[in-house]
Design an enzyme around this catalytic site. Structure first.
Site, PDB file in Angstrom:
ATOM      1  N   SER A 153      64.489   5.024 -51.000  1.00 26.04           N
ATOM      2  CA  SER A 153      63.878   5.225 -52.305  1.00 26.04           C
ATOM      3  C   SER A 153      62.856   6.243 -52.540  1.00 26.04           C
ATOM      4  O   SER A 153      62.256   6.325 -51.576  1.00 26.04           O
ATOM      5  CB  SER A 153      63.838   3.781 -52.821  1.00 26.04           C
ATOM      6  OG  SER A 153      62.502   3.369 -52.831  1.00 26.04           O
ATOM      7  N   ASP A 154      62.495   6.385 -53.823  1.00 22.42           N
ATOM      8  CA  ASP A 154      61.417   7.006 -54.116  1.00 22.42           C
ATOM      9  C   ASP A 154      60.215   5.897 -54.604  1.00 22.42           C
ATOM     10  O   ASP A 154      60.758   4.618 -54.648  1.00 22.42           O
ATOM     11  CB  ASP A 154      61.199   7.973 -55.241  1.00 22.42           C
ATOM     12  CG  ASP A 154      60.197   9.132 -55.072  1.00 22.42           C
ATOM     13  OD1 ASP A 154      59.513   8.757 -54.543  1.00 22.42           O
ATOM     14  OD2 ASP A 154      60.466   9.939 -55.689  1.00 22.42           O
ATOM     15  N   TRP A 155      59.158   6.091 -54.889  1.00 21.36           N
ATOM     16  CA  TRP A 155      58.001   5.230 -54.994  1.00 21.36           C
ATOM     17  C   TRP A 155      58.373   4.285 -56.163  1.00 21.36           C
ATOM     18  O   TRP A 155      58.437   4.604 -57.242  1.00 21.36           O
ATOM     19  CB  TRP A 155      56.828   6.174 -55.184  1.00 21.36           C
ATOM     20  CG  TRP A 155      55.503   5.175 -55.393  1.00 21.36           C
ATOM     21  CD1 TRP A 155      54.998   4.649 -56.553  1.00 21.36           C
ATOM     22  CD2 TRP A 155      54.576   5.086 -54.529  1.00 21.36           C
ATOM     23  NE1 TRP A 155      53.727   4.152 -56.356  1.00 21.36           N
ATOM     24  CE2 TRP A 155      53.494   4.582 -55.134  1.00 21.36           C
ATOM     25  CE3 TRP A 155      54.243   5.454 -53.187  1.00 21.36           C
ATOM     26  CZ2 TRP A 155      52.394   4.057 -54.448  1.00 21.36           C
ATOM     27  CZ3 TRP A 155      53.251   5.002 -52.603  1.00 21.36           C
ATOM     28  CH2 TRP A 155      52.288   4.522 -53.076  1.00 21.36           C
TER      29      TRP A 155
END
Length: 866
Positions: free
Chosen positions: A387-389
């Protein structure tokens, strides 16, 4: 040198902290010791819990000190030769030489280890936390100091031993020295290998997007947009190889790069991280970068696992604002957005990062269609999807598709996310353990994700040698690395205009005997040359003290060239304030030439969102008033996207764009302006003239319509692929091996060979980019006016000529049809190189090529139109 400065030029205007999501660590450390014996509390709060705070760069820009001791780097010969091969041959060479690992028995070892793991240990492997979670002090970005950092053994043990966390990322706000990186990684890996039951090493990840930008000693390079402007994929590959070595020398085996988002939305604040609006240029440069990062053996001590980001559609939000909705048709998705990912996956990419936004109303992190149907089944990806942040949490409070974080966790994992960049608490770990125990997420899905993560750890050699690469620390920041960076900056600088002056000669190159005024907010700014992801996430704050002292800005490089008597420097304006325009005008009247440097400061992600695509009024006022003096003007643009010039667009006699050229950009610009280097950069995007004319070059024919009913409505300020030189290149003898071909012959492997002769008809050596465009004149889906199909960068001495050859295959003649499948149809195709064109006729039946729903055995089946 004559210098005029405003009394308050050095003031600090600190922007308010912003709420943002991204791959940077700037939030305070928090811990959650809740174990999963019961359903954990929901930690998702209001919007401040789904963002991150970070110090923005000064919105006025920052100038360097005037008393710096700088010097010019001697580099008469480029360390990387221009690639004279066809771009197609370059890409195919990478695709034919797939990435492997020298680590043996990977699958058997993964199976054995996975069978020993408890549920908690498995879920820990899927959990990624930021470094601040195991550090003593929470991050406080102090722009006035380079801070010390220290790990907390207690926090580290809680995260790695007690909660089995398998991945850590990033820094605590600013870059570390290579020596401190070694200390951090040693302590992290010692804890993981010696204090946990199974001794599984940590998979550490970092955003090293234009060099090892979180390692202080490392040499940085132009941002991706600038690299693409070189049209030299071999050079891009070398910058990535240096980056990989420096990242490994910092003890890190996993890099969150390259960015393969298509740069087709010029308002988007991450445009400078993309390569191009064109799929072929993005494919080729992306493959070069990926090969530079991973090599052919990803376990090698000088290579890292690459990450393709951001899958998929992130870069084309309808609003132009970061992390806002994208609406993408199936045809557009496969004609443009998916192409670079498809090629890079075929080349052996080890991981992907998921798009933080939404596509067609569904957040990518919740889309099983994108993450399973497309990524896994259609593209055949077998690596890790991270995932991203904070993006699991954002499914609740940004996207509003989940009621709570527990539901969001289930949604993302079942959609196809393998690892969650949580990143500042243990909520994902707690929720996922509970979900499996309650039977809401099958353990088979956990096993699938953990298998991919363990496979990556084995492939990168972490189990054999978790500190592999640290022995290369002395190579970081070498003189050769600087020369590669300088070459990249030199080849990226693009000459867009060069009118004749009253003397009857073009304004550029300048003469050492001319008195020059240098003015503008980017003339003496390292922030502008670097932009975001440079020592800090936003490229501001402590980065100002980390920029290499000896590298010159544009103003300093001109001063080094002509001396203090031949140049006057007046700042003229900040990025937004016309604070010294009168002084600049007065100096312009006394000068032979005025160099006006405009553009942008530093920004990353959402802080770079725009209210207006035009350059701020202060900068346009400076340009207008300096031009009104009658002194010839050379405009230099240092910026991360093509900002509109509006009513000042036609004023400069010469226009250079440098994109974000990195630390050697000042010298490179000066050398081009004074003719020490012949410019060879070419635009990787279309430079728009107005806010309502921002169309890509591969537009549809209907987009050519003008107000009078004609077809001359497409009128950009500068065209895609445009770039001038100080010499003249003549193109002649364009030929095709056959002017007619059956679709059956093409389907069976037939090719069309295109050849063209290029001659340097000028008086000095130079480089040019031969660009081959293909136009399908009639198709069942409205065709583009033209599409870049091949290119080659050539280097010729005066009078020298070369014969270039390009091979066109089935894929080059295909397009995504009405049924969503790639198809080849009979018809006439125009082949164009420079100012020459010819045609090829395909005759016979239409046929489908290998597509998203077709096996190789089905390729060639005819299909009726829908």
């Amino acid at each position: 040198m004559n210098v005029s400065l405003p009394t308050d030029w050095a003031r600090f205007l600190l922007a308010a902290s912003v709420l943002l999501a991204g791959c940077a660590d700037t939030r305070p450390t928090t811990t959650n010791d809740t174990m999963a014996d019961t359903s954990p509390p929901d930690t998702t709060m209001e919007s401040d819990a789904v963002g991150q705070t970070g110090q923005q760069a000064d919105p006025e820009g920052r100038r360097m000190a005037l008393d710096r001791d700088v010097s010019l780097l001697k580099s008469p010969q480029p360390p990387v030769s221009a690639s004279v091969r066809s771009s197609g041959a370059f890409a195919q060479g990478i695709l034919d030489d797939s990435v492997t690992t020298s680590v043996e028995n990977v699958e058997a070892r993964v199976d054995s280890l996975l069978n020993e793991m408890t549920l908690e240990e498995k879920v820990g492997q899927m959990t990624q936390l930021t470094l601040s979670m195991v550090s003593k002090d929470p991050h406080q970005d102090n722009p006035s100091a380079i801070r010390e950092h220290e790990l907390s053994p207690e926090k580290l043990r809680n995260v790695v031993v007690e909660h089995h966390v398998g991945s850590i990322l990033n820094v605590t706000g600013q870059a570390f020295s290579v020596g401190h990186w070694a200390e951090v990684i040693r302590q992290v890996q010692r804890t993981a290998m010696e204090e946990t039951r199974l001794g599984i090493p940590i998979l550490y990840g970092i955003d090293a997007v234009h060099g090892a930008n979180y390692t202080r000693e490392a040499v940085l390079f132009p941002q991706n947009q600038g690299l693409a402007a070189t049209w030299n994929p071999a050079l891009a590959q070398e910058t990535a190889a240096i980056t990989a070595r420096d990242v490994r020398a910092s003890g890190i085996p996993w890099n969150f790069a390259p960015v393969l988002d298509m740069g087709r939305e010029p308002r988007w604040p991450r445009l400078y991280e993309t390569f191009s609006e064109d799929a072929h240029l993005t494919n080729v440069m992306g493959l070069g970068m990926l090969r530079g990062y991973q090599g052919t053996d990803v376990s090698n001590a000088s290579r890292v696992a690459g990450t393709l980001k951001h899958f998929v559609g992130y870069s084309v939000p309808e609003s132009g604002l970061d992390r806002t909705p994208a609406r993408i048709s199936d045809i557009e998705m496969r004609e443009h957005q998916l192409k670079p990912f498809r090629k890079a996956i075929d080349a052996g990419a080890k991981s992907i990062m998921i798009n933080s936004g939404e596509v067609n109303g569904v957040p990518a992190h919740a889309s099983s269609y994108l993450l399973q149907d497309v990524l896994r089944e259609e593209l055949g990806f077998e690596g890790v999807a991270v995932s991203d942040w904070l993006d699991v949490k954002k499914l609740v409070n940004v996207h509003h598709v989940a009621d709570n974080e527990r539901e969001a966790t289930k949604m993302a994992v079942m959609a196809g996310m393998d690892m969650s960049m949580v990143p500042t608490d243990l909520s994902f770990y707690d929720h996922l353990v509970s979900l499996v125990r309650d039977g809401e997420v099958p353990e088979s899905r956990i096993n699938e994700a953990v298998r991919r993560i363990l496979r990556l750890k084995f492939q990168t050699g972490l189990f054999e040698e978790p500190l592999r690469g640290l022995e290369q620390a002395e190579q970081v920041g070498s003189t050769r690395d600087r020369r590669v960076s300088l070459q990249a900056a030199r080849e990226s600088v693009t000459l867009l205009r060069n009118r004749e002056t009253d003397q009857g000669t073009p304004l550029l190159p300048l003469s050492d005997t001319q008195d020059v005024l240098v003015t503008g907010p980017t003339a003496h700014s390292m922030q502008s040359m670097h932009n975001g992801w440079s020592y800090t996430w936003q490229g501001g704050g402590a980065a100002q003290k980390m920029f290499p002292e000896e590298r010159p800005t544009l103003m300093e490089a001109v001063r080094e060239r002509v001396g203090t008597d031949g140049m006057t420097y007046v700042p003229g304006a900040t990025l937004t304030d016309p604070e010294q325009v009168d002084e600049a005008v007065a100096a312009a009247r006394e000068a032979d030439v005025a160099v006006v440097a405009l553009g942008e400061g530093a920004y990353a992600e959402t802080p770079g969102n725009l209210n207006d695509m035009a350059l701020p009024p202060a900068q346009r006022t400076l340009l207008h008033r300096v031009a009104d003096t009658g002194t010839p003007v050379a405009l230099v643009l240092i910026q991360g996207r093509p900002r509109l010039l509006n009513d000042t667009a036609d004023l400069p006699d010469a226009v250079l764009t440098a994109y974000n050229p990195g630390p050697e950009g000042g010298q490179a610009l000066m050398e081009v302006m004074y003719g020490a280097v012949n410019p060879s950069g070419h635009l990787p995007y279309t430079y728009p003239r107005s806010s309502v004319g921002m169309r890509t070059y591969d537009r549809k024919y209907s987009e050519n319509q003008d107000r009078q009913g004609g077809m001359s409505g497409f009128d950009p300020l500068f065209s895609f692929g445009h770039g001038l030189s100080y010499t003249r290149f003549d193109y002649s003898d364009l030929t095709v091996s056959r002017d007619s071909m059956t679709t059956g012959a093409l389907q069976n492997g037939g090719q069309v060979e295109v050849e063209v002769t290029v001659t340097n008809a000028g008086e000095r050596r130079g480089q040019d980019v031969a660009q081959l465009y293909l136009s399908d004149l009639v198709a069942s889906v409205t065709p583009s006016v033209k599409e870049l199909t091949r290119f080659a960068k050539i280097d010729l001495a005066p009078g020298e000529r070369t014969r270039l050859s390009f091979s066109l295959r089935t894929d080059d003649f295909s397009f995504i049809g009405r049924d969503g499948e790639p198809v080849v149809e009979p018809g006439t195709f125009r082949v164009a190189v420079h100012n020459l064109s010819t045609s090829v006729d395909l005759v016979g039946d239409r046929f489908l090529t290998e597509g998203p729903n077709r096996s190789p055995e089905e390729q060639g089946t005819t299909s009726s139109l829908k």
